[in-house]
Enzyme design. Structure first.
Site, short mmCIF file in Angstrom:
data_model
loop_
_atom_site.label_atom_id
_atom_site.label_comp_id
_atom_site.label_asym_id
_atom_site.label_seq_id
_atom_site.Cartn_x
_atom_site.Cartn_y
_atom_site.Cartn_z
N GLU A 1 36.48 13.43 -11.90
CA GLU A 1 35.30 13.81 -12.69
C GLU A 1 35.51 13.47 -14.17
O GLU A 1 36.57 13.71 -14.74
CB GLU A 1 35.02 15.30 -12.54
CG GLU A 1 34.21 15.57 -11.28
CD GLU A 1 34.19 17.01 -10.88
OE1 GLU A 1 35.26 17.64 -10.87
OE2 GLU A 1 33.10 17.52 -10.58
N THR B 1 20.74 -0.56 -7.32
CA THR B 1 21.69 -0.22 -6.27
C THR B 1 22.63 -1.43 -6.14
O THR B 1 22.33 -2.51 -6.64
CB THR B 1 20.99 0.05 -4.92
OG1 THR B 1 20.07 -0.99 -4.67
CG2 THR B 1 20.27 1.37 -4.95
N ARG C 1 27.56 0.60 -0.84
CA ARG C 1 26.41 1.48 -1.09
C ARG C 1 26.69 2.30 -2.33
O ARG C 1 27.61 3.12 -2.34
CB ARG C 1 26.17 2.41 0.11
CG ARG C 1 25.93 1.69 1.41
CD ARG C 1 25.31 2.59 2.44
NE ARG C 1 23.89 2.71 2.19
CZ ARG C 1 22.98 1.83 2.60
NH1 ARG C 1 23.34 0.76 3.28
NH2 ARG C 1 21.71 2.01 2.32
N TYR D 1 40.17 12.74 -6.97
CA TYR D 1 39.09 13.30 -7.78
C TYR D 1 39.21 12.78 -9.20
O TYR D 1 40.29 12.73 -9.77
CB TYR D 1 39.20 14.84 -7.82
CG TYR D 1 38.01 15.49 -7.14
CD1 TYR D 1 36.73 15.25 -7.61
CD2 TYR D 1 38.18 16.32 -6.05
CE1 TYR D 1 35.64 15.82 -6.98
CE2 TYR D 1 37.10 16.90 -5.42
CZ TYR D 1 35.82 16.65 -5.89
OH TYR D 1 34.74 17.21 -5.28
N ASP E 1 13.86 -1.00 -12.54
CA ASP E 1 14.60 -0.70 -11.31
C ASP E 1 14.67 -2.00 -10.51
O ASP E 1 13.70 -2.38 -9.84
CB ASP E 1 13.88 0.40 -10.53
CG ASP E 1 14.59 0.74 -9.22
OD1 ASP E 1 15.45 -0.06 -8.77
OD2 ASP E 1 14.28 1.79 -8.63
N LYS F 1 22.21 -4.09 -2.00
CA LYS F 1 21.11 -4.92 -1.49
C LYS F 1 21.46 -6.39 -1.76
O LYS F 1 22.44 -6.88 -1.23
CB LYS F 1 19.79 -4.49 -2.12
CG LYS F 1 19.41 -3.04 -1.75
CD LYS F 1 18.01 -2.68 -2.19
CE LYS F 1 17.60 -1.29 -1.75
NZ LYS F 1 18.01 -0.21 -2.67
#
Ligand code: DSN
Length: 438
Positions: free
Chosen positions: A48, A218, A227, A46, A192, A221
């Site tokens: 954060e 992203t 991903r 973790y 985008d 692609k």
């Protein structure tokens, strides 16, 4: 443990991917290194917060990994600020809007049916279309972005944010023209570039870096990574608000997300290094050559493409002159024949988004497998044959009969001998193309 059915299913999926030709333009296949990092121990942690400012202890090494990913992306795009934590493209856009707008502010984006994205303000059913005031632009008679309309809508509605982005638009986006309009009305310009990031890096698409304030992409692609997603703030954005990077960070956490996916962050670092190699430039040039070859070959076989072709990695087969509502049937029959793409609306759609008249096709994945012009010609011939086989399978005009018709059609398609014969040929071709090659 290794007997778990999940492993059997993964093997089956691997076989499916190997033996079929993937033409979904938003899909790709990653390098063994990206794959390895994704299944590493980094998933155990973790973290954060951001490097050197975490809510959890034990992040000394994770900090170095995230710094590396951010630095590599900054270097690749020559931007001053990067966030690599968005879980994917939609949450990344949500975070950008959260940073730049208040609820009720106006968001100007490309209509979904004209090649835009749900998160670009698609009305009623999306967060971006409900929390903000969506205004949507379309295309001109040549299926290119209608800049006269963008300007008119911008002057009339004074958007806080203009989004220049796409998912099913086959042509280059002119970020300079968007910038001019954004400047006229004082809007933030968000690019985008999820679909075309690789093309931007490879010099095959105009870069938004000199024009946009914020860029989202992203990473799975044409970038060919895991991903995930990244948000970049440009010099322009930083000049307008030197705290813009901090605002984006806060919009990610605590604004929208919790702990980052550290394995993904590391895989983004790997993909960024791969994208900086000369081989990546070669890959992207081949993606474009393959798209041009496929586009010309399909048209030579008498098939229509939206806007007459492509300037990117993707194209849209427009089947409306072949028959009524054929998109789903052709996409399903292609899948049965070993070639998968996705049914898609065309800009002049007369049926419905659920039963569209087009099929979206792209070359990033087949190019990663090493396919070139010769294979594109073969793929075009197979697609043309599939269209010929199912062209009589028009969608019923009576809406109540559509669902059952499609179910019956699918059963017929799976038994169709001609489709099975194509599938055999496809399988034979794929044997010489591993899932990933430089
Ligand atoms: N689903 C992606 C695509 O296929 O283009 C966009 O989110």
């Amino acid at each position: 443990m290794s007997q778990d059915i999940v492993f059997t299913l993964i093997k089956k999926e691997e076989k499916r991917q190997k033996e079929m030709i993937g033409l979904i333009p938003s899909e790709n296949t990653v390098s063994p290194e990206v794959s390895k990092v994704l299944s590493s121990c980094l998933s155990n942690k973790y973290s954060e917060g951001f490097p050197h400012h975490r809510y959890y202890e034990g992040n000394q090494i994770i900090d170095q990994i995230e710094d590396l990913a951010r630095d590599r992306i900054k270097e690749l795009f020559k931007v001053p600020y990067v966030n690599v934590q968005p879980y994917s493209g939609s949450p990344a856009n949500t975070a950008i809007y959260f940073a730049l707008m208040q609820p009720g502010d106006t968001l100007l984006g490309l209509k979904l049916t004209k090649g835009g994205h749900l998160t670009h303000g698609h009305p009623k059913v999306t967060m971006s279309g409900r929390f903000y005031n969506p205004v949507q632009y379309g295309l001109d008679a040549k299926d290119r972005v209608d800049f006269a309309e963008v300007r008119k809508l911008a002057l009339e509605h004074k958007p806080k944010v203009i989004v220049a982005g796409n998912t099913a638009y086959p042509f280059e986006l002119d970020f300079k023209k968007f910038r001019e309009i954004a400047d006229e009305v004082g809007a933030w310009l968000v690019a985008d570039i999820s679909h075309v990031t690789g093309l931007v890096i490879g010099g095959e698409h105009m870069s938004p870096v000199p024009y946009a304030d914020v860029i989202m992409s992203t990473t799975h692609k044409t970038f060919r990574g895991p991903r995930g997603a990244m948000i970049l703030v440009t010099d322009k954005g930083m000049e307008r608000n030197p705290k813009l990077g901090n605002k984006i960070d806060s919009a990610i956490i605590p604004g929208n997300q919790g702990g980052p996916h550290n394995a993904t962050t590391a895989a983004i670092a790997i993909a960024a290094e791969e994208a900086s190699r000369p081989e990546f430039q070669g890959y992207i040039k081949q993606v474009r050559k393959n798209a041009d070859t496929l586009s010309k070959a399909l048209q030579a076989k008498g098939l229509d493409l939206v806007g007459g072709g492509t300037e990117t990695h993707l194209m849209l087969l427009d089947l409306s002159k072949v028959g009524y509502g054929l998109g789903k049937q052709v996409a399903f029959a292609m899948d049965a024949a070993g070639i998968y793409a996705n049914a898609n609306t065309v800009p002049s759609e007369v049926v419905s988004p659920f039963y569209p008249s087009g099929v979206r096709i792209g070359t990033p994945l087949v190019t990663s497998r090493g396919m070139k012009e010769k294979e594109m010609e073969m793929i075009a011939s197979w697609i043309a044959k599939v269209v010929e086989i199912v062209k009589e399978e028009e969608l019923p005009k009576d809406k109540t009969k559509r669902a059952s018709f499609i179910l019956e059609f699918e059963k017929r398609a799976l038994k169709n001998k001609e489709l099975k014969a194509i599938r055999k040929e496809v399988k034979a071709l794929t044997k010489t193309f591993p899932l990933f090659t430089w």
